[in-house]
Motif scaffolding. Structure first.
Motif, PDB file in Angstrom:
ATOM      1  N   ASP A  37       0.816  -1.211   0.000  1.00 10.55           N
ATOM      2  CA  ASP A  37       0.000   0.000   0.000  1.00 10.55           C
ATOM      3  C   ASP A  37       0.853   1.267   0.000  1.00 10.55           C
ATOM      4  O   ASP A  37       0.390   2.331  -0.408  1.00 10.55           O
ATOM      5  CB  ASP A  37      -0.919  -0.021   1.230  1.00 10.55           C
ATOM      6  CG  ASP A  37      -1.830   1.178   1.309  1.00 10.55           C
ATOM      7  OD1 ASP A  37      -2.725   1.297   0.457  1.00 10.55           O
ATOM      8  OD2 ASP A  37      -1.645   2.017   2.220  1.00 10.55           O
ATOM      9  N   SER A  38       2.096   1.178   0.449  1.00  7.52           N
ATOM     10  CA  SER A  38       2.975   2.342   0.499  1.00  7.52           C
ATOM     11  C   SER A  38       3.599   2.662  -0.857  1.00  7.52           C
ATOM     12  O   SER A  38       4.051   3.793  -1.080  1.00  7.52           O
ATOM     13  CB  SER A  38       4.115   2.114   1.505  1.00  7.52           C
ATOM     14  OG  SER A  38       3.648   2.116   2.825  1.00  7.52           O
ATOM     15  N   THR A  39       3.641   1.695  -1.755  1.00  2.04           N
ATOM     16  CA  THR A  39       4.396   1.867  -2.982  1.00  2.04           C
ATOM     17  C   THR A  39       3.898   3.015  -3.858  1.00  2.04           C
ATOM     18  O   THR A  39       4.715   3.776  -4.387  1.00  2.04           O
ATOM     19  CB  THR A  39       4.432   0.542  -3.762  1.00  2.04           C
ATOM     20  OG1 THR A  39       4.940  -0.484  -2.900  1.00  2.04           O
ATOM     21  CG2 THR A  39       5.314   0.648  -4.986  1.00  2.04           C
ATOM     22  N   PRO A  40       2.586   3.212  -4.070  1.00  7.78           N
ATOM     23  CA  PRO A  40       2.163   4.361  -4.865  1.00  7.78           C
ATOM     24  C   PRO A  40       2.643   5.706  -4.302  1.00  7.78           C
ATOM     25  O   PRO A  40       3.012   6.605  -5.070  1.00  7.78           O
ATOM     26  CB  PRO A  40       0.631   4.259  -4.850  1.00  7.78           C
ATOM     27  CG  PRO A  40       0.378   2.788  -4.721  1.00  7.78           C
ATOM     28  CD  PRO A  40       1.437   2.315  -3.774  1.00  7.78           C
ATOM     29  N   ARG A  41       2.656   5.854  -2.987  1.00  6.60           N
ATOM     30  CA  ARG A  41       3.198   7.078  -2.410  1.00  6.60           C
ATOM     31  C   ARG A  41       4.673   7.238  -2.754  1.00  6.60           C
ATOM     32  O   ARG A  41       5.154   8.342  -3.042  1.00  6.60           O
ATOM     33  CB  ARG A  41       3.025   7.062  -0.885  1.00  6.60           C
ATOM     34  CG  ARG A  41       1.670   7.532  -0.401  1.00  6.60           C
ATOM     35  CD  ARG A  41       1.467   7.262   1.076  1.00  6.60           C
ATOM     36  NE  ARG A  41       1.032   5.897   1.321  1.00  6.60           N
ATOM     37  CZ  ARG A  41       0.799   5.381   2.508  1.00  6.60           C
ATOM     38  NH1 ARG A  41       1.008   6.113   3.586  1.00  6.60           N
ATOM     39  NH2 ARG A  41       0.384   4.141   2.646  1.00  6.60           N
TER      40      ARG A  41
END
Length: 303
Positions: free
Chosen positions: A212-216
């Protein structure tokens, strides 16, 4: 898939909040095997910026555990706490571009805003942009946030080498996110992006709890003018209550007082099986000789 023309550089980046446990062994093993399959480098970075959670001596224990398992890193290990000027320089660039603003919201206020902005898929509150246009009268800055784009520009997608296509709308699912915390500590999202670029990381292999952190991180890479590495997020190990195995949920060291044979039987072979590698091995050296081609075969079955 990793490029055949760009040298592969991977990494393992544990936090020194305690000894390595089975969950972190799985992540370490996956990143190590992926580097070996692609004949690349495997770097070790200690992510020790959350000073309140650091445990004295845990970093040395982590290094020793990896070596006992037969996982030797390339070059010298690095510590985030020794790289602070890099994060400051990145923040200045974001500030110069007008992408960062001061936020005076407390955690409780953000939680209370759930009715307005909703919850993200991971259950976290979506920041509603309360301080986006300036601090309210009487409010003091508690953190610095990064503005995310709106509309179609807010949708970031990538192809994960384990999970396939992943997409996230930063505006509706995350909101403006913190890059410098209220306690003065650098936020994970900023630090990891700066570190990966500085170290030339081409492939990030880590636990699916960070999917979930990857797009940020992709967005941060774009606004900082940094390259996108490839990503592969492996399943995380859960405890008996279905919680991610971690120091916070009582995970114990996997290699305390174990001989090489016991380490192989009680830790390495179970970790490999968790990753889908059905192996038998008589020694640590034998294990790695078999595990590397098994990982290559396992990857061939992923999206």
């Amino acid at each position: 898939m990793p490029s055949s023309t760009v040298p592969y550089i991977g990494r393992f980046a544990p936090s020194p909040s305690g000894p390595l446990h089975m969950g972190s062994l799985v992540a370490a093993m996956a990143s190590y095997l992926d580097a070996k399959v692609h004949q690349g480098a495997w770097l070790l970075r200690i992510e020790d910026l959350d000073y309140d959670r650091n445990v004295d001596g845990a970093d040395a224990a982590i290094l020793a555990s990896l070596l006992r398992c037969g996982m030797a890193w390339d070059g010298e290990a690095t510590w985030q706490s020794r790289r602070l000027p890099l994060y400051q320089a990145a923040l200045r660039r974001l500030q110069d571009d007008g992408l960062v603003y001061a936020c005076g919201c407390s955690r409780k206020e953000i939680q209370d805003s759930v009715l307005q902005a909703g919850l993200a898929k991971n259950g976290a509150a979506v920041y509603p942009g309360t301080c986006r246009h300036g601090l309210a009268h009487g409010k003091a800055a508690r953190a610095l946030r990064l503005r995310v784009p709106e509309g179609a520009a807010a949708v970031y997608g990538f192809v994960d080498r384990w999970h396939g296509e992943v997409r996230q709308d930063l505006a509706s699912e995350v909101g403006d996110f913190i890059v410098l915390r209220g306690d003065g500590y650098w936020a994970y999202q900023l630090a990891v992006v700066v570190d990966d670029a500085d170290q030339g990381i081409t492939q990030v292999v880590r636990g699916a709890d960070l999917l979930d952190s990857t797009p940020r991180q992709l967005y941060l890479q774009d606004v900082l003018g940094l390259p996108h590495p490839g990503y592969l997020h492996v399943p995380v190990v859960n405890n008996a209550f279905g919680e991610k195995l971690s120091k916070q949920t009582g995970a114990l060291a996997f290699d305390t007082g174990t001989s090489p044979a016991e380490l192989l039987a009680s830790a390495l072979l179970p970790a490999a099986r968790f990753l889908g590698l059905d192996l038998q091995a008589g020694s640590l050296d034998d294990f790695w000789r078999r595990a590397i081609p098994a990982w290559a075969q396992r990857l061939s079955r992923q999206p």
